[in-house]
Design a protein around this motif. Sequence first.
Motif, PDB file in Angstrom:
ATOM      1  N   TYR A 115       7.627  -7.514 -13.311  1.00  0.00           N
ATOM      2  CA  TYR A 115       6.526  -8.207 -12.953  1.00  0.00           C
ATOM      3  C   TYR A 115       5.522  -8.068 -13.685  1.00  0.00           C
ATOM      4  N   LEU A 116       5.193  -6.796 -14.362  1.00  0.00           N
ATOM      5  CA  LEU A 116       4.477  -6.855 -15.350  1.00  0.00           C
ATOM      6  C   LEU A 116       4.592  -7.383 -16.612  1.00  0.00           C
ATOM      7  N   ARG A 117       5.322  -7.306 -17.060  1.00  0.00           N
ATOM      8  CA  ARG A 117       5.652  -8.054 -18.364  1.00  0.00           C
ATOM      9  C   ARG A 117       5.893  -9.459 -18.180  1.00  0.00           C
ATOM     10  N   ALA A 118       6.148 -10.014 -17.067  1.00  0.00           N
ATOM     11  CA  ALA A 118       5.988 -11.516 -16.861  1.00  0.00           C
ATOM     12  C   ALA A 118       4.235 -11.851 -16.728  1.00  0.00           C
ATOM     13  N   GLY A 119       3.718 -10.897 -16.602  1.00  0.00           N
ATOM     14  CA  GLY A 119       2.277 -11.319 -16.300  1.00  0.00           C
ATOM     15  C   GLY A 119       2.032 -11.571 -14.867  1.00  0.00           C
ATOM     16  N   ASN A 120       2.766 -11.194 -14.045  1.00  0.00           N
ATOM     17  CA  ASN A 120       2.720 -11.342 -12.462  1.00  0.00           C
ATOM     18  C   ASN A 120       1.910  -9.953 -11.993  1.00  0.00           C
ATOM     19  N   LEU A 121       0.554  -9.732 -12.304  1.00  0.00           N
ATOM     20  CA  LEU A 121      -0.007  -8.407 -11.943  1.00  0.00           C
ATOM     21  C   LEU A 121       0.012  -8.228 -10.474  1.00  0.00           C
ATOM     22  N   ASP A 122      -0.343  -9.227  -9.773  1.00  0.00           N
ATOM     23  CA  ASP A 122      -0.160  -8.896  -8.185  1.00  0.00           C
ATOM     24  C   ASP A 122       1.318  -8.329  -7.787  1.00  0.00           C
ATOM     25  N   GLY A 123       2.168  -9.105  -8.149  1.00  0.00           N
ATOM     26  CA  GLY A 123       3.771  -8.506  -7.939  1.00  0.00           C
ATOM     27  C   GLY A 123       4.001  -7.010  -8.468  1.00  0.00           C
ATOM     28  N   PHE A 124       3.262  -6.725  -9.709  1.00  0.00           N
ATOM     29  CA  PHE A 124       3.364  -5.496 -10.197  1.00  0.00           C
ATOM     30  C   PHE A 124       2.659  -4.609  -9.219  1.00  0.00           C
ATOM     31  N   GLN A 125       1.319  -4.643  -9.091  1.00  0.00           N
ATOM     32  CA  GLN A 125       0.740  -3.884  -8.305  1.00  0.00           C
ATOM     33  C   GLN A 125       1.167  -3.605  -7.110  1.00  0.00           C
ATOM     34  N   LYS A 126       1.664  -4.488  -6.294  1.00  0.00           N
ATOM     35  CA  LYS A 126       2.223  -4.307  -4.885  1.00  0.00           C
ATOM     36  C   LYS A 126       3.492  -3.543  -5.162  1.00  0.00           C
ATOM     37  N   GLU A 127       4.478  -3.900  -5.871  1.00  0.00           N
ATOM     38  CA  GLU A 127       5.870  -3.037  -6.471  1.00  0.00           C
ATOM     39  C   GLU A 127       5.378  -1.658  -6.693  1.00  0.00           C
ATOM     40  N   PHE A 128       4.309  -1.285  -7.444  1.00  0.00           N
ATOM     41  CA  PHE A 128       4.432  -0.090  -8.174  1.00  0.00           C
ATOM     42  C   PHE A 128       3.391   0.796  -7.047  1.00  0.00           C
ATOM     43  N   THR A 129       2.529   0.089  -6.172  1.00  0.00           N
ATOM     44  CA  THR A 129       1.707   0.782  -5.333  1.00  0.00           C
ATOM     45  C   THR A 129       2.720   1.400  -4.226  1.00  0.00           C
ATOM     46  N   GLU A 130       3.435   0.562  -3.677  1.00  0.00           N
ATOM     47  CA  GLU A 130       4.534   0.807  -2.584  1.00  0.00           C
ATOM     48  C   GLU A 130       5.514   1.826  -3.200  1.00  0.00           C
ATOM     49  N   GLU A 131       5.945   1.963  -4.313  1.00  0.00           N
ATOM     50  CA  GLU A 131       6.747   2.865  -5.003  1.00  0.00           C
ATOM     51  C   GLU A 131       6.280   4.183  -5.124  1.00  0.00           C
ATOM     52  N   ILE A 132       4.837   4.277  -5.464  1.00  0.00           N
ATOM     53  CA  ILE A 132       4.232   5.595  -5.278  1.00  0.00           C
ATOM     54  C   ILE A 132       4.158   6.204  -3.980  1.00  0.00           C
ATOM     55  N   GLN A 133       4.007   5.341  -3.078  1.00  0.00           N
ATOM     56  CA  GLN A 133       4.040   5.893  -1.586  1.00  0.00           C
ATOM     57  C   GLN A 133       5.295   6.438  -1.023  1.00  0.00           C
ATOM     58  N   ARG A 134       6.340   5.795  -1.790  1.00  0.00           N
ATOM     59  CA  ARG A 134       7.717   6.045  -1.333  1.00  0.00           C
ATOM     60  C   ARG A 134       8.037   7.511  -2.184  1.00  0.00           C
ATOM     61  N   ASN A 135       7.601   7.514  -3.595  1.00  0.00           N
ATOM     62  CA  ASN A 135       7.886   8.363  -4.432  1.00  0.00           C
ATOM     63  C   ASN A 135       6.712   8.760  -5.286  1.00  0.00           C
ATOM     64  N   PRO A 136       5.892   9.753  -5.022  1.00  0.00           N
ATOM     65  CA  PRO A 136       4.700   9.730  -6.011  1.00  0.00           C
ATOM     66  C   PRO A 136       5.102  10.523  -7.509  1.00  0.00           C
ATOM     67  N   ALA A 137       6.266  10.687  -7.526  1.00  0.00           N
ATOM     68  CA  ALA A 137       6.680  11.116  -8.982  1.00  0.00           C
ATOM     69  C   ALA A 137       6.546   9.868 -10.011  1.00  0.00           C
ATOM     70  N   ILE A 138       6.792   8.711  -9.598  1.00  0.00           N
ATOM     71  CA  ILE A 138       6.788   7.671 -10.316  1.00  0.00           C
ATOM     72  C   ILE A 138       5.530   7.372 -11.250  1.00  0.00           C
ATOM     73  N   GLU A 139       4.503   8.092 -10.577  1.00  0.00           N
ATOM     74  CA  GLU A 139       3.269   7.854 -11.232  1.00  0.00           C
ATOM     75  C   GLU A 139       3.136   8.852 -12.333  1.00  0.00           C
ATOM     76  N   SER A 140       4.027   9.160 -13.062  1.00  0.00           N
ATOM     77  CA  SER A 140       4.053  10.269 -14.111  1.00  0.00           C
ATOM     78  C   SER A 140       3.216   9.528 -15.211  1.00  0.00           C
ATOM     79  N   GLU A 141       2.899  10.723 -16.144  1.00  0.00           N
ATOM     80  CA  GLU A 141       2.207  10.440 -17.447  1.00  0.00           C
ATOM     81  C   GLU A 141       3.076   9.379 -18.192  1.00  0.00           C
ATOM     82  N   GLU A 142       4.322   9.544 -18.326  1.00  0.00           N
ATOM     83  CA  GLU A 142       5.084   8.749 -19.375  1.00  0.00           C
ATOM     84  C   GLU A 142       5.231   7.403 -18.786  1.00  0.00           C
ATOM     85  N   ASN A 143       5.253   7.157 -17.260  1.00  0.00           N
ATOM     86  CA  ASN A 143       5.263   5.689 -16.773  1.00  0.00           C
ATOM     87  C   ASN A 143       3.706   5.064 -16.830  1.00  0.00           C
TER      88      ASN A 143
END
Length: 218
Positions: A115-143
């Motif tokens: 979604y991010l690379r496609a420029g769909n920032l809303d889709g990216f933010q939704k997917e990324f935020t929901e995944e952080i809630q499911r798995n906080p480790a996704i918000e790593s420094e590398e990512n």
Amino acid sequence: LDINEAERLTLLSQSLSHIENSVKERPFYTRTYILGGLLANTQYELDRDIKSKERAESYFQKASMLSPKRASILKGWALIDLVDKNFNGAEEKLLRALTINPDSQEIHWLLAITYLRAGNLDGFQKEFTEEIQRNPAIESEENILKIADICFRELKNYQCAADFFTRITEKDPHNPKYWTSLALSLKLSGNIHGARQAAEYAKTIADPSLKKVIDEFL
């Protein structure tokens, strides 16, 4: 291991030869086809030869025939679309993969990046935020760095880059390179005051060689 592109292609060619031999000996082993698809796609990413792409697709097609309900096949297949910047194709495959394995962190992360690379920032933010809630480790420094880099280099969305460089400075406030990246992103987004503040702070923790670069920036 520090190797150049030509050496990487040679190693990939050798590995794919081994894969060809393996599928001849064990033609019903799905994982071998998945590995072949991943290797051939990496080769395609380097040489952009349509034959490499067709080879990768043929491996994933065979794997899908053998194991139609394996999400990792669709995830690997989507990588071909991402090389081609066919973001709709990648999204379709990843969404199908999530119907098979809805809890896969890797697939959710790859979908967010798609979604991010496609420029769909809303889709990216939704997917990324929901995944952080499911798995906080996704918000790593590398990512976070990967996200910031895509915003900066691919999308030229410097405010997006600044937002994520800000997050990375919060995680590691003692890395002057993060602060200089934030300063540059802020400057390019039009926030001159914020850019100067970030650069001034970077200067207080930078080594002498980097301080010279910061002085030129200021």
